[in-house]
Write an enzyme that holds these catalytic residues in place. Structure first.
Site, PDB file in Angstrom:
ATOM      1  N   ASN A 292       0.827  -1.198   0.000  1.00 22.76           N
ATOM      2  CA  ASN A 292       0.000   0.000   0.000  1.00 22.76           C
ATOM      3  C   ASN A 292       0.868   1.259   0.000  1.00 22.76           C
ATOM      4  O   ASN A 292       2.047   1.206   0.361  1.00 22.76           O
ATOM      5  CB  ASN A 292      -0.916  -0.001   1.229  1.00 22.76           C
ATOM      6  CG  ASN A 292      -1.842  -1.178   1.227  1.00 22.76           C
ATOM      7  OD1 ASN A 292      -2.604  -1.381   0.292  1.00 22.76           O
ATOM      8  ND2 ASN A 292      -1.764  -1.997   2.260  1.00 22.76           N
TER       9      ASN A 292
ATOM     10  N   SER B  61       2.360  -0.104   4.379  1.00 23.70           N
ATOM     11  CA  SER B  61       1.820  -1.347   4.942  1.00 23.70           C
ATOM     12  C   SER B  61       1.575  -2.324   3.795  1.00 23.70           C
ATOM     13  O   SER B  61       1.628  -1.956   2.624  1.00 23.70           O
ATOM     14  CB  SER B  61       0.536  -1.087   5.724  1.00 23.70           C
ATOM     15  OG  SER B  61      -0.508  -0.676   4.851  1.00 23.70           O
TER      16      SER B  61
ATOM     17  N   ASP C 158      -0.947  -5.828   2.460  1.00 24.09           N
ATOM     18  CA  ASP C 158      -2.151  -6.632   2.620  1.00 24.09           C
ATOM     19  C   ASP C 158      -1.789  -8.070   2.273  1.00 24.09           C
ATOM     20  O   ASP C 158      -1.081  -8.315   1.290  1.00 24.09           O
ATOM     21  CB  ASP C 158      -3.264  -6.152   1.685  1.00 24.09           C
ATOM     22  CG  ASP C 158      -3.716  -4.739   2.003  1.00 24.09           C
ATOM     23  OD1 ASP C 158      -3.597  -4.327   3.166  1.00 24.09           O
ATOM     24  OD2 ASP C 158      -4.187  -4.052   1.077  1.00 24.09           O
TER      25      ASP C 158
END
Length: 126
Positions: A65, A69, A71
Site C-alpha cells: 500500500n 503497509s 495486505d
C-alpha cells in the site's frame, strides 16, 4: 522485438504460477466448516465475494500500500492493524505473523477475519 515479447510472456507465466488459487467451491466448504456462514450476520456469499474482490481467490497474494503497509492473503488483511510483518509498524490485533495468513489451510486468516468482523465496522473494515 520478438525476444522482448518472449521474455515478457515468460515473466507473466512465472508470476501466474506463483499464485496459489483456491477453487470457489473448495473455499466455500472451508468457510462453512469454520462456521463463517452467518458469523456476525455475514453469509457465506458475503465471505466469497470478499475473497474474490480482494484477491481473486489467491491465497498467496501480497499487496503493498501507499502508506508502506502490506495486505496479505485471500482476504488481504492489512499489516498496519492486524498482523506483524516485521516491515512496517503494526498493532498486530490478530496476534499473528502476516506470513501465517498465507498458509493454504486458511485457519490463521479465518481466525483473523473473524476478529476483524467482530469489531466495530464489521466487513466495512475492508
Amino acid at each position: 522485438m520478438t525476444r522482448a515479447l518472449l521474455i515478457s510472456l515468460v515473466s507473466c507465466l512465472v508470476t501466474i504460477s506463483k499464485a496459489r488459487l483456491i477453487n470457489r467451491c473448495d473455499l466455500a466448504r472451508v468457510l462453512h466448516q469454520e462456521d463463517l456462514d452467518g458469523f456476525e450476520g455475514y453469509s457465506l456469499t458475503d465471505w466469497l465475494c470478499l475473497a474474490f474482490v480482494e484477491s481473486k481467490f489467491n491465497i498467496s497474494k501480497i499487496n503493498e500500500n501507499a502508506d508502506g503497509s502490506f495486505d496479505y492473503g485471500i482476504f488481504q488483511i492489512n499489516s498496519h492493524y492486524w498482523c506483524n510483518d516485521y516491515r512496517s509498524h503494526s498493532e498486530n490485533i490478530c496476534h499473528t505473523e502476516c506470513q501465517e495468513l498465507l498458509r493454504p489451510n486458511l485457519l490463521s486468516i479465518i481466525h483473523c477475519a473473524k476478529k476483524i468482523v467482530s469489531g466495530a465496522g464489521g466487513m466495512k473494515n475492508w
